[in-house]
Design a protein around this motif. Sequence first.
Motif, PDB file in Angstrom:
ATOM      1  N   ILE A   1      -1.276   5.863  -6.844  1.00  0.00           N
ATOM      2  CA  ILE A   1      -0.352   6.511  -7.776  1.00  0.00           C
ATOM      3  C   ILE A   1       0.178   5.477  -8.755  1.00  0.00           C
ATOM      4  O   ILE A   1       0.697   4.430  -8.359  1.00  0.00           O
ATOM      5  CB  ILE A   1       0.818   7.178  -7.040  1.00  0.00           C
ATOM      6  CG1 ILE A   1       0.323   8.373  -6.222  1.00  0.00           C
ATOM      7  CG2 ILE A   1       1.889   7.635  -8.030  1.00  0.00           C
ATOM      8  CD1 ILE A   1       1.392   9.016  -5.358  1.00  0.00           C
ATOM      9  N   MET A   2       0.016   5.774 -10.052  1.00  0.00           N
ATOM     10  CA  MET A   2       0.622   4.980 -11.121  1.00  0.00           C
ATOM     11  C   MET A   2       1.593   5.885 -11.864  1.00  0.00           C
ATOM     12  O   MET A   2       1.170   6.910 -12.423  1.00  0.00           O
ATOM     13  CB  MET A   2      -0.443   4.460 -12.086  1.00  0.00           C
ATOM     14  CG  MET A   2      -1.179   3.227 -11.596  1.00  0.00           C
ATOM     15  SD  MET A   2      -0.256   1.702 -11.890  1.00  0.00           S
ATOM     16  CE  MET A   2      -0.620   1.401 -13.610  1.00  0.00           C
TER      17      MET A   2
ATOM     18  N   SER B   1       2.102  -4.774  -7.731  1.00  0.00           N
ATOM     19  CA  SER B   1       0.738  -4.960  -7.226  1.00  0.00           C
ATOM     20  C   SER B   1       0.662  -4.690  -5.731  1.00  0.00           C
ATOM     21  O   SER B   1      -0.254  -4.009  -5.252  1.00  0.00           O
ATOM     22  CB  SER B   1       0.254  -6.383  -7.521  1.00  0.00           C
ATOM     23  OG  SER B   1       0.172  -6.615  -8.911  1.00  0.00           O
ATOM     24  N   ILE B   2       1.620  -5.228  -4.992  1.00  0.00           N
ATOM     25  CA  ILE B   2       1.650  -5.025  -3.539  1.00  0.00           C
ATOM     26  C   ILE B   2       1.761  -3.536  -3.214  1.00  0.00           C
ATOM     27  O   ILE B   2       1.105  -3.019  -2.307  1.00  0.00           O
ATOM     28  CB  ILE B   2       2.826  -5.805  -2.911  1.00  0.00           C
ATOM     29  CG1 ILE B   2       2.593  -7.313  -3.027  1.00  0.00           C
ATOM     30  CG2 ILE B   2       3.023  -5.404  -1.451  1.00  0.00           C
ATOM     31  CD1 ILE B   2       1.416  -7.834  -2.253  1.00  0.00           C
ATOM     32  N   LYS B   3       2.568  -2.814  -3.985  1.00  0.00           N
ATOM     33  CA  LYS B   3       2.683  -1.366  -3.779  1.00  0.00           C
ATOM     34  C   LYS B   3       1.334  -0.677  -3.937  1.00  0.00           C
ATOM     35  O   LYS B   3       1.045   0.320  -3.268  1.00  0.00           O
ATOM     36  CB  LYS B   3       3.670  -0.766  -4.779  1.00  0.00           C
ATOM     37  CG  LYS B   3       5.125  -1.105  -4.551  1.00  0.00           C
ATOM     38  CD  LYS B   3       5.958  -0.457  -5.652  1.00  0.00           C
ATOM     39  CE  LYS B   3       7.431  -0.777  -5.558  1.00  0.00           C
ATOM     40  NZ  LYS B   3       8.195  -0.160  -6.672  1.00  0.00           N
TER      41      LYS B   3
ATOM     42  N   ASN C   1       0.802  -1.235   0.000  1.00  0.00           N
ATOM     43  CA  ASN C   1       0.000   0.000   0.000  1.00  0.00           C
ATOM     44  C   ASN C   1       0.833   1.283   0.000  1.00  0.00           C
ATOM     45  O   ASN C   1       0.283   2.362   0.251  1.00  0.00           O
ATOM     46  CB  ASN C   1      -0.960   0.041   1.200  1.00  0.00           C
ATOM     47  CG  ASN C   1      -2.315  -0.563   0.867  1.00  0.00           C
ATOM     48  OD1 ASN C   1      -2.810  -0.422  -0.249  1.00  0.00           O
ATOM     49  ND2 ASN C   1      -2.926  -1.226   1.840  1.00  0.00           N
ATOM     50  N   ILE C   2       2.124   1.213  -0.315  1.00  0.00           N
ATOM     51  CA  ILE C   2       2.910   2.455  -0.237  1.00  0.00           C
ATOM     52  C   ILE C   2       2.468   3.475  -1.289  1.00  0.00           C
ATOM     53  O   ILE C   2       2.708   4.673  -1.124  1.00  0.00           O
ATOM     54  CB  ILE C   2       4.428   2.205  -0.356  1.00  0.00           C
ATOM     55  CG1 ILE C   2       4.791   1.613  -1.725  1.00  0.00           C
ATOM     56  CG2 ILE C   2       4.942   1.344   0.760  1.00  0.00           C
ATOM     57  CD1 ILE C   2       6.295   1.608  -1.986  1.00  0.00           C
ATOM     58  N   ASN C   3       1.830   3.011  -2.368  1.00  0.00           N
ATOM     59  CA  ASN C   3       1.357   3.939  -3.398  1.00  0.00           C
ATOM     60  C   ASN C   3      -0.157   4.125  -3.353  1.00  0.00           C
ATOM     61  O   ASN C   3      -0.781   4.455  -4.359  1.00  0.00           O
ATOM     62  CB  ASN C   3       1.784   3.450  -4.786  1.00  0.00           C
ATOM     63  CG  ASN C   3       3.270   3.615  -5.017  1.00  0.00           C
ATOM     64  OD1 ASN C   3       3.915   4.437  -4.367  1.00  0.00           O
ATOM     65  ND2 ASN C   3       3.833   2.839  -5.924  1.00  0.00           N
ATOM     66  N   VAL C   4      -0.738   3.898  -2.171  1.00  0.00           N
ATOM     67  CA  VAL C   4      -2.196   4.000  -2.006  1.00  0.00           C
ATOM     68  C   VAL C   4      -2.511   4.973  -0.874  1.00  0.00           C
ATOM     69  O   VAL C   4      -1.930   4.883   0.222  1.00  0.00           O
ATOM     70  CB  VAL C   4      -2.815   2.622  -1.685  1.00  0.00           C
ATOM     71  CG1 VAL C   4      -4.325   2.739  -1.536  1.00  0.00           C
ATOM     72  CG2 VAL C   4      -2.470   1.618  -2.782  1.00  0.00           C
ATOM     73  N   PHE C   5      -3.422   5.882  -1.121  1.00  0.00           N
ATOM     74  CA  PHE C   5      -3.891   6.814  -0.092  1.00  0.00           C
ATOM     75  C   PHE C   5      -5.045   6.132   0.648  1.00  0.00           C
ATOM     76  O   PHE C   5      -6.212   6.424   0.427  1.00  0.00           O
ATOM     77  CB  PHE C   5      -4.340   8.131  -0.727  1.00  0.00           C
ATOM     78  CG  PHE C   5      -4.563   9.244   0.267  1.00  0.00           C
ATOM     79  CD1 PHE C   5      -3.484   9.803   0.942  1.00  0.00           C
ATOM     80  CD2 PHE C   5      -5.828   9.731   0.514  1.00  0.00           C
ATOM     81  CE1 PHE C   5      -3.680  10.836   1.852  1.00  0.00           C
ATOM     82  CE2 PHE C   5      -6.036  10.770   1.419  1.00  0.00           C
ATOM     83  CZ  PHE C   5      -4.956  11.317   2.097  1.00  0.00           C
TER      84      PHE C   5
END
Length: 724
Positions: free
Chosen positions: A158-159, A273-275, A32-36
């Motif tokens: 974020i992509m 995916s994990i990110k 989830n590091i790229n998920v708010f």
Amino acid sequence: MSSLRFQALNAVLSRTTTEVKAPSAKPSEYFNINVFNQKKMKDSLSKEAFNSIVHSIDSGTPIDRAISEQVASAMKAWAIGKGATHYTHWFQPLTGSTAEKHDSFFEPGSDGQGLDKFSGESLSQQEPDASSFPNGGIRSTFEARGYTAWDPSSPAFIMGNTLCIPTVFVSYTGEALDYKAPLLKALGVMDKAAVAVAQYFDKGIEKVNASLGIEQEYFLVDLALFNARPDLYLTGRTLFGHMSAKNQQLDDHYFGSIPDRVLAFMQELEIESIKLGIPLKTRHNEVAPSQFECAPIYEEINLAIDHNSLLMDLMDKVARRHNFKVLLHEKPYAGINGSGKHNNWSLITNTGKNLLAPGKTPKNNLMFLTFFVNTIRAVFEYSDLLRASIASVNNDHRLGANEAPPAIISMFLGSQLNDLLDEIETSRVTSKMKQEPSLWTSIPKVPQILLDNTDRNRTSPLAFTGNKFELRAVGSSANSANPMTVLNLIVADQLNKFKTEVDKLIKKGEKKDVALMTVIKRYIKESKAIRFEGNGYSDEWALEAEKRGLSNIKTTPKALDVLLDPKTDKLFEDTGVFSKRESHARHEILLESYFKKLQIEARVMGELVDNVIIPTAISYQTTLIENVKGLKDIGLGPDTYEAQMDIIKKISEHVNFIKTNNTMMIDERKKANKIDDIRDKSIAYDEKVKSYFDPIRAHVDKLEQLVDDTKWPLPKFRELLFIK
């Protein structure tokens, strides 16, 4: 063009395995590091704002404008801190893929300085051009306005350098133009209906979420080989190709050792995916050569479907970095297994109870039976609608073929549960039903079912697998929102009917448990025809299904007729999921997609036949003719060129057949294009135009076997499937 094939083969043979490095040895450290997500939201918002957002997500109520401003400010700061320069409303139009329009955070200030701006309005609502997306006549070309609106229940991510905000997509007049909006409505209907029935057993149940785990099958092919096959990159499948001598007949690919290049791709896919919060858990070889599968841990259904849509996009991006192309088409190669997207569906309460998991007590078993039997009854009642929800031109190639269920909708329960329902059907409902197991005389004992206690019938479209139903008929390229909207909606509708009937019996003086069992018993009897434990591939089942009154609708245009049925109109309108205008528009959109994809396939086939296949065959035939002439010139007799003459004749026979049938196919395509009625046009493409595909292919594949391998222009199945 044969040189392109061999250039591609040389490129494949020179490939090396790409090194993959994870941010950390533990995926939990970068999950989830790229998920708010809610944790980041909680850390950056006031307590009031955070609680308001959570309440809106749980209850479905609108978010206050002031709160959205706080969220936008926090989201912008987080995204820019991670290197994002743009934002987009990320949505799922009826094209079958995702859509996005990127806007920059940057705006020039009045003092000549630059500013980073992202308002609550930008977060909550955007205005893409609705007329350029499939709309089924809801919007005219000159009426372009449509809206995307933020779905706070699915977190932003974020992509690359873009903040992506999951949204619904609706027309100016409010009609849904996407897959998400109807799904959210159906889930709301399901929540309300399931809670009402669950409270017969537990008043503490206040919310029911549908849960989904999606098993994604796919093929990988080297990018160079893919680019040397115009049929693959224009239609997603091979229109020609003689099957490799070795294919899947040895069963040696399934669960086999994963090739190094493929494993590197899988590893990077899992990392990315994990990110993004996609909890990928499983990876393995599938049955067909170059076929694979990945599967995540179960999630709330709206998030699971967003994640699957994101995953398909991510797979393509990551594959290209490894010089692969992901094939998500349901049947990219004739003669071997196609790919599906198995949807594992269950219902989970706010108390943590899986309503489709049998329990240890009679009370819990009665609750299980209630939801279990109502699901069966719903599928029986609306089997044609469920069939329509998985219909597509791609899936028509797969259904009923290798490793895919037939077009007949049936349900597999396993012998244990099937026998249980038979026993209940023939038992007597007694008024002495009490909580004590020894006096629970009218409910046969339901043992606690372990996850592997029911066999997996691979030929069943919908199978019960211990504590969930597995819808196996969904195609690999499909958006699962469509079948999941239907499944949740029909079960919710059935639960509402069930509660009405039970309440009537209670009002007449029946005890609650007796009323429940009375209705359950009747539902078991009424829906028995949908239950089938045998081989769904067999001809005998098709005959048996017809006797039972079950539909066997093999093609999409006719399967979609149910969308115009008054019974369907009533279901959609009574639940508020679709208006009649919306559902009829979707019928038109799906038909248009169907015939246009066949139209593209027919045109690609025609072009390849005329410009590539026939010239190649004639060129090789000319070489043989020159060889025969040379043998004659030096005085050799017919016995020395008998084989060459046989091949020359066969080439002429195949070329003449291909040319004649291609001309007839083009004529049928021209006739179909003149048909105004979209259903009639789709049927014409299906029954007239498509009928030429297999005969033309058969003769092209014969030519592939006859023509000198060095001259054949298209990469062959043995190369596509085995060279990595």
